[in-house]
Design a protein around this motif. Structure first.
Motif, PDB file in Angstrom:
ATOM      1  N   LEU A  23       0.837  -1.708  -0.259  1.00 35.37           N
ATOM      2  CA  LEU A  23       0.224  -0.169  -0.059  1.00 35.37           C
ATOM      3  C   LEU A  23       0.862   1.220  -0.165  1.00 35.37           C
ATOM      4  O   LEU A  23       2.136   1.444   0.136  1.00 35.37           O
ATOM      5  N   PRO A  24       0.202   2.292  -0.609  1.00 32.43           N
ATOM      6  CA  PRO A  24       1.444   3.379  -0.918  1.00 32.43           C
ATOM      7  C   PRO A  24       1.716   3.972   0.551  1.00 32.43           C
ATOM      8  O   PRO A  24       2.695   4.202   0.592  1.00 32.43           O
ATOM      9  N   ASP A  25       1.144   3.726   1.507  1.00 27.33           N
ATOM     10  CA  ASP A  25       1.089   4.577   2.877  1.00 27.33           C
ATOM     11  C   ASP A  25       2.064   3.290   4.442  1.00 27.33           C
ATOM     12  O   ASP A  25       2.423   4.196   5.359  1.00 27.33           O
ATOM     13  N   MET A  26       1.655   2.145   3.405  1.00 31.56           N
ATOM     14  CA  MET A  26       1.913   1.239   4.946  1.00 31.56           C
ATOM     15  C   MET A  26       1.586  -0.399   3.872  1.00 31.56           C
ATOM     16  O   MET A  26       1.232   0.003   3.191  1.00 31.56           O
ATOM     17  N   SER A  27       2.602  -1.057   4.768  1.00 30.30           N
ATOM     18  CA  SER A  27       2.701  -2.518   4.618  1.00 30.30           C
ATOM     19  C   SER A  27       1.483  -3.501   4.653  1.00 30.30           C
ATOM     20  O   SER A  27       1.021  -2.246   6.227  1.00 30.30           O
ATOM     21  N   GLY A  28       0.857  -4.245   4.367  1.00 27.30           N
ATOM     22  CA  GLY A  28      -0.178  -4.894   4.888  1.00 27.30           C
ATOM     23  C   GLY A  28      -0.029  -5.220   6.449  1.00 27.30           C
ATOM     24  O   GLY A  28      -0.353  -6.035   7.307  1.00 27.30           O
ATOM     25  N   HIS A  29       1.402  -5.720   6.456  1.00 22.35           N
ATOM     26  CA  HIS A  29       2.037  -6.316   7.435  1.00 22.35           C
ATOM     27  C   HIS A  29       1.435  -5.640   8.903  1.00 22.35           C
ATOM     28  O   HIS A  29       1.743  -5.831   9.687  1.00 22.35           O
ATOM     29  N   GLU A  30       1.904  -4.199   8.739  1.00 23.31           N
ATOM     30  CA  GLU A  30       1.817  -3.098  10.039  1.00 23.31           C
ATOM     31  C   GLU A  30      -0.399  -3.164   9.907  1.00 23.31           C
ATOM     32  O   GLU A  30      -0.056  -3.420  10.616  1.00 23.31           O
ATOM     33  N   ILE A  31      -0.108  -3.104   9.146  1.00 25.22           N
ATOM     34  CA  ILE A  31      -2.036  -3.245   8.981  1.00 25.22           C
ATOM     35  C   ILE A  31      -2.378  -4.360   9.468  1.00 25.22           C
ATOM     36  O   ILE A  31      -3.057  -4.268  11.150  1.00 25.22           O
ATOM     37  N   MET A  32      -1.705  -5.088   9.850  1.00 18.88           N
ATOM     38  CA  MET A  32      -2.063  -7.139  10.567  1.00 18.88           C
ATOM     39  C   MET A  32      -1.575  -6.902  11.938  1.00 18.88           C
ATOM     40  O   MET A  32      -1.851  -7.414  13.088  1.00 18.88           O
ATOM     41  N   ILE A  70      -7.274 -12.503   4.810  1.00 18.71           N
ATOM     42  CA  ILE A  70      -6.611 -13.203   3.573  1.00 18.71           C
ATOM     43  C   ILE A  70      -5.568 -12.075   2.710  1.00 18.71           C
ATOM     44  O   ILE A  70      -6.489 -10.922   2.195  1.00 18.71           O
ATOM     45  N   VAL A  71      -4.392 -12.741   2.940  1.00 20.81           N
ATOM     46  CA  VAL A  71      -3.199 -12.177   1.865  1.00 20.81           C
ATOM     47  C   VAL A  71      -3.095 -12.048   0.460  1.00 20.81           C
ATOM     48  O   VAL A  71      -3.383 -13.533   0.013  1.00 20.81           O
ATOM     49  N   MET A  72      -3.905 -10.768  -0.028  1.00 18.84           N
ATOM     50  CA  MET A  72      -3.375 -11.428  -1.701  1.00 18.84           C
ATOM     51  C   MET A  72      -2.236 -10.231  -1.949  1.00 18.84           C
ATOM     52  O   MET A  72      -1.489  -8.465  -1.478  1.00 18.84           O
ATOM     53  N   SER A  73      -1.143 -10.661  -3.015  1.00 22.37           N
ATOM     54  CA  SER A  73      -0.286  -9.528  -3.474  1.00 22.37           C
ATOM     55  C   SER A  73       0.709 -11.024  -4.677  1.00 22.37           C
ATOM     56  O   SER A  73       0.062 -11.996  -4.600  1.00 22.37           O
ATOM     57  N   GLY A  74       1.527  -9.888  -5.774  1.00 21.86           N
ATOM     58  CA  GLY A  74       1.925 -10.487  -6.305  1.00 21.86           C
ATOM     59  C   GLY A  74       2.952 -10.914  -6.543  1.00 21.86           C
ATOM     60  O   GLY A  74       4.253 -11.322  -7.408  1.00 21.86           O
ATOM     61  N   ASP A  75       4.412 -10.397  -5.125  1.00 25.24           N
ATOM     62  CA  ASP A  75       5.354 -10.576  -5.084  1.00 25.24           C
ATOM     63  C   ASP A  75       5.788 -12.121  -4.599  1.00 25.24           C
ATOM     64  O   ASP A  75       5.090 -13.468  -4.602  1.00 25.24           O
ATOM     65  N   VAL A  76       6.549 -12.599  -5.244  1.00 26.38           N
ATOM     66  CA  VAL A  76       6.555 -14.022  -5.548  1.00 26.38           C
ATOM     67  C   VAL A  76       7.762 -14.693  -4.902  1.00 26.38           C
ATOM     68  O   VAL A  76       8.042 -15.769  -4.320  1.00 26.38           O
ATOM     69  N   ILE A 114       8.683 -15.943  -1.264  1.00 31.98           N
ATOM     70  CA  ILE A 114       8.331 -16.595  -0.095  1.00 31.98           C
ATOM     71  C   ILE A 114       7.546 -15.658   1.101  1.00 31.98           C
ATOM     72  O   ILE A 114       7.065 -15.843   1.964  1.00 31.98           O
ATOM     73  N   GLU A 115       8.939 -14.381   1.469  1.00 38.55           N
ATOM     74  CA  GLU A 115       8.808 -14.210   2.276  1.00 38.55           C
ATOM     75  C   GLU A 115       7.821 -13.044   2.287  1.00 38.55           C
ATOM     76  O   GLU A 115       7.591 -13.211   4.521  1.00 38.55           O
ATOM     77  N   ALA A 116       7.165 -13.054   2.254  1.00 38.31           N
ATOM     78  CA  ALA A 116       6.032 -12.110   2.144  1.00 38.31           C
ATOM     79  C   ALA A 116       5.131 -12.853   2.841  1.00 38.31           C
ATOM     80  O   ALA A 116       4.550 -12.771   3.727  1.00 38.31           O
ATOM     81  N   LYS A 158       2.813 -16.086   9.205  1.00 38.47           N
ATOM     82  CA  LYS A 158       2.914 -15.815  10.917  1.00 38.47           C
ATOM     83  C   LYS A 158       2.323 -14.612  11.935  1.00 38.47           C
ATOM     84  O   LYS A 158       2.097 -15.002  12.648  1.00 38.47           O
ATOM     85  N   ARG A 159       1.284 -13.748  11.324  1.00 39.09           N
ATOM     86  CA  ARG A 159       1.002 -12.677  12.023  1.00 39.09           C
ATOM     87  C   ARG A 159      -0.498 -12.927  11.875  1.00 39.09           C
ATOM     88  O   ARG A 159      -1.486 -12.200  12.367  1.00 39.09           O
ATOM     89  N   GLY A 160      -0.873 -14.478  11.251  1.00 35.76           N
ATOM     90  CA  GLY A 160      -2.241 -14.815  11.433  1.00 35.76           C
ATOM     91  C   GLY A 160      -3.516 -14.676  11.064  1.00 35.76           C
ATOM     92  O   GLY A 160      -4.124 -15.329  10.548  1.00 35.76           O
ATOM     93  N   ALA A 161      -2.604 -14.673   9.493  1.00 31.55           N
ATOM     94  CA  ALA A 161      -2.850 -14.697   8.505  1.00 31.55           C
ATOM     95  C   ALA A 161      -4.114 -15.670   8.062  1.00 31.55           C
ATOM     96  O   ALA A 161      -3.422 -17.479   8.145  1.00 31.55           O
TER      97      ALA A 161
END
Length: 742
Positions: free
Chosen positions: A80-89, A102-108, A110-112, A118-121
């Motif tokens: 996201l432009p102002d923070m990451s999804g991890h921060e929201i979680m 449910i996390v949605m990402s185009g990153d290939v 594995i770390e994301a 780990k944050r409970g998704a």
């Protein structure tokens, strides 16, 4: 903001609110993505009417929605432009926001994905994703959430139910427990600690026998080891349990027991006892009935014991006598039954009151108990009557020896709050098997023997003899005959004149009752009135006498006897009755008799039965005009002070004193003392039982001029008395005599 296809619109305008199904709110979904095209596409894919959809394009916007409202599921883009999804979680976790992600990402990389999980998704969707993949993942997440919520509700209900069950069980007034197949406690509520002093932890795993009273262990083993699963699976047993609360002792419990299958209800079964067959335990409820048992024991004791003396009562006495008879029959031995009646107890009771009478009975019972052998039973029948059973007599004389011990122990005076009282006893003895073989026979025969002692002067003992039965039957026959005499008019009044020796005229006549017995002839009052007093016939006989005297007075008044007074003997029982005065006044009014013509004779003993009541009754008679005479003066128990307190007009010298006069020149101090008392108090004086000229001369010489006795007149019938009155009245009375009514 809410994303609609092709454009961004305000959240308020595009909130997708679908109609709830079956009254349930739709799942709320928050869609977070910074790319409008992707957000719009996501919105369109999920806009099926099954969800309430809210969109956000920035992290701050998403945080705002999460802070203000609840969401069941968040579909979150990690970049996201102002923070990451991890921060929201992280924010959601720190605030305890209960929403699945449910996390949605185009990153290939594995770390994301690992960071999100780990944050409970719940799951991780890699862009691009298919419609089916999205729908299935969202559906599974919501389904799992619903299941989790349902499980949480059930767990909460179970927890609440368990707390309520625990509260109810621990608050129960009864001890509730379970035992395994070995008889060891697997559960017990807190009531055990309150009643027995042992905490739950001290009982769990322990055998029930540590609580059961030693004398009840055999019964406990029988009921606890009985394993039934039929209609008799429930059973009751009363057990005493030991107390460990410092007071020691025991408490009594009523145990309701039920056999329970341990495997079926999921309780632990020891290894090796596999499910080849059922293992049974016990569910029990123990109710404390200690207070009830104590109350029952008190009631039972009182039902079989006399409250005043604490002696066995009639019921317990008969029970013990029955057992003694069985033993005597088996051993072919003798036993004795005694019936004891205290002499003069009624006099003490009437004189000093019932409280002192009760005290006397208590002291008497204590003395009698001291004379008993071991195994003898002393009981109070009621009133002043006691019964005794003496089992295993060696010889008949043993009963007489014990009776003498009873009489001796009663010779010593009794101290009743400062009053020294002497009493004696009449004792009847019946011997088994000679005088009877049943309880009722022995008691009846001992009672008959006791009355024989009474008749022979009291203060002694007598063995029952068959000849006494005849006397008893005669008494019963006499009572029946006396009742018939009242009904059939067999009673009659005779009159014995009292003569003024100075003038030779009759001044008064004493009414004396006679019984015209159909077989025994004419009976005097002394032959039947004492019996009437014992058997409750004195009141109806006195009622009859009052009417008969008034009717006779009308006759003699019409035949020249209006100046002659009538003296009637008044029974103490009749004077004690509250309506005596009204009956007397009513009879005088009904027959037109002047009260001044009536004199009531009382004995000195009336003065000590209930002196205040007697004074009140006699004062009312005096106010009416009736005079009062004391009969048999000097032979009773009264004090001379009664002559001042009672409204007495006349005293009568008893014939026992008159009978002693054999020489008119001798000195008889009792006679002279009574004459002096009468003269000093200004009372009229009558001498009874004057039978000789010497007696008459002595009495007249010393100042007693009114006499009654065989020397002047025997008791005579009304017809004869009217004839005497007519002669005294002269020719005028003889010209027109009034007929005598039957």
């Amino acid at each position: 903001m809410i994303h609609e296809p092709g454009k961004a619109t305000p959240a308020a305008s595009a909130n997708n609110v679908a109609t709830p199904i079956d009254g349930e709110a739709l799942p709320r979904l928050l869609l977070v993505d910074d790319e409008p095209r992707l957000l719009s596409s996501l919105y369109e894919l999920l806009n099926t009417g099954a969800y309430h959809l809210v969109t956000a394009t920035t992290g701050n916007e998403a945080l705002g929605h999460l802070s203000r409202a609840h969401f069941d599921l968040v579909l979150l883009d990690l970049r996201l432009p102002d923070m990451s999804g991890h921060e929201i979680m992280d924010f959601m976790n720190s605030k305890g926001i209960d929403s699945d992600v449910i996390v949605m990402s185009g990153d290939v990389g594995i770390e994301a994905a690992i960071g999100a999980l780990k944050r409970g998704a719940y799951d991780y969707l890699r862009k691009p994703y298919s419609r089916e993949e999205l729908s299935k993942t969202v559906g599974n997440a919501l389904k799992q959430r619903r299941l989790a919520e349902a499980n949480a509700r059930i767990a909460s209900q179970l927890e609440t139910s368990e707390k309520m069950y625990r509260y109810l069980v621990d608050s129960s007034p009864d001890i509730i427990y379970t035992l395994n197949h070995e008889g060891k406690f697997t559960f017990v509520n807190d009531r055990a600690h309150q009643l027995l002093g042992l905490a739950r932890e001290e009982l769990l795993g322990k055998h029930y026998s540590i609580l059961v009273h030693d004398e009840d262990l055999e019964r406990a083993r029988y009921v606890f080891n009985e394993r039934r699963m039929d209609e008799r699976a429930s059973r009751n047993v009363e057990l005493r349990l030991k107390c460990f609360n410092g007071t020691g002792g025991e408490r009594t419990f009523n145990n309701t027991l039920m056999t329970i299958p341990l495997n079926s209800i999921g309780m632990h079964v020891p290894h090796g006892e596999v499910k080849k067959h059922e293992i049974f335990g016990t569910y029990g409820v123990a109710r404390d009935i200690t207070d009830r048992k104590r109350a029952e024991e008190v009631i039972s004791y009182q039902a079989y014991h006399d409250i005043l003396t604490d002696l066995p009562n009639r019921m317990l006495f008969k029970d013990r006598l029955g057992l003694a008879l069985i033993q005597a029959k088996r051993k072919m031995a003798e036993l004795a039954v005694m019936f004891i009646d205290l002499d003069r107890f009624k006099l003490v009771n009437d004189t000093l009151g019932h409280v002192k009478g009760d005290d006397l009975l208590t002291q008497v019972s204590a003395r009698l108990k001291e004379c008993l052998r071991r195994g003898d039973t002393l009981a109070r029948q009621g009133g002043d009557e006691f019964t005794i059973v003496l089992p295993e007599l060696r010889e008949r004389a043993d009963a007489g020896a014990i009776a003498e011990k009873f009489l001796d122990c009663l010779q010593r005076p009794f101290d009743l709050d400062g009053h020294q009282v002497h009493i004696s006893a009449s004792i009847g003895i019946a011997i088994y098997p000679h005088n009877g073989e049943t309880i009722d026979e022995l008691l009846r025969h001992a009672d008959i023997a006791m009355y024989q002692v009474k008749a022979q002067g009291k203060n002694g003992h007598a063995y029952y003899d068959d000849s006494m039965q005849d006397v008893s039957h005669q008494k019963i026959a006499l009572e029946q005959a006396l009742r018939r005499a009242l009904e059939q008019g067999e009673l009659e009044m005779y009159y014995q004149p009292q003569v003024d020796v100075a003038t030779g005229r009759i001044v008064c006549a004493e009414g004396l009752m006679r019984w015209n017995h159909p077989t025994r002839g004419l009976l005097t009052a002394g032959e039947f009135l004492p019996f009437a007093e014992e058997n409750g016939l004195m009141l109806p006989i006195s009622d009859w006498m009052l009417g008969a005297l008034c009717r006779d007075l009308m006759v003699w008044n019409a035949n020249g006897g209006s100046d002659v007074r009538l003296s009637l003997n008044l029974s103490p029982q009749y004077l004690d009755r509250g309506d005596f005065f009204e009956k007397m006044r009513g009879a005088l009014l009904r027959y037109g008799i002047s009260p001044q013509q009536i004199e009531v004779e009382i004995t000195e003993n009336i003065c000590i039965r209930n002196p205040q009541h007697a004074i009140e009754q006699l004062n009312r008679l005096g106010q009416l005009g009736v005079s009062v005479a004391i009969d048999d003066f000097g032979t009773g128990y009264s004090s001379l002070s009664y002559l001042h307190r009672f409204p007495v007009n006349t005293i009568k010298i008893d014939q026992s004193f008159v009978r002693e006069i054999h020489d008119d020149s001798s000195h008889y101090p009792v006679i002279l003392a009574i004459i002096s008392i009468a003269r000093g108090l200004g009372l009229n004086l009558v001498a009874e039982g004057v039978e000789t000229e010497i007696q008459s001369r002595y009495l007249q010489a010393n100042g007693c001029t009114t006499m009654q006795g065989y020397y002047y007149h025997r008791p005579i019938s009304l017809t004869q008395f009217v004839g005497v009155l007519q002669k005294q009245a002269g020719p005028a009375a003889l010209e027109a005599p009034v007929a005598i009514q039957a």
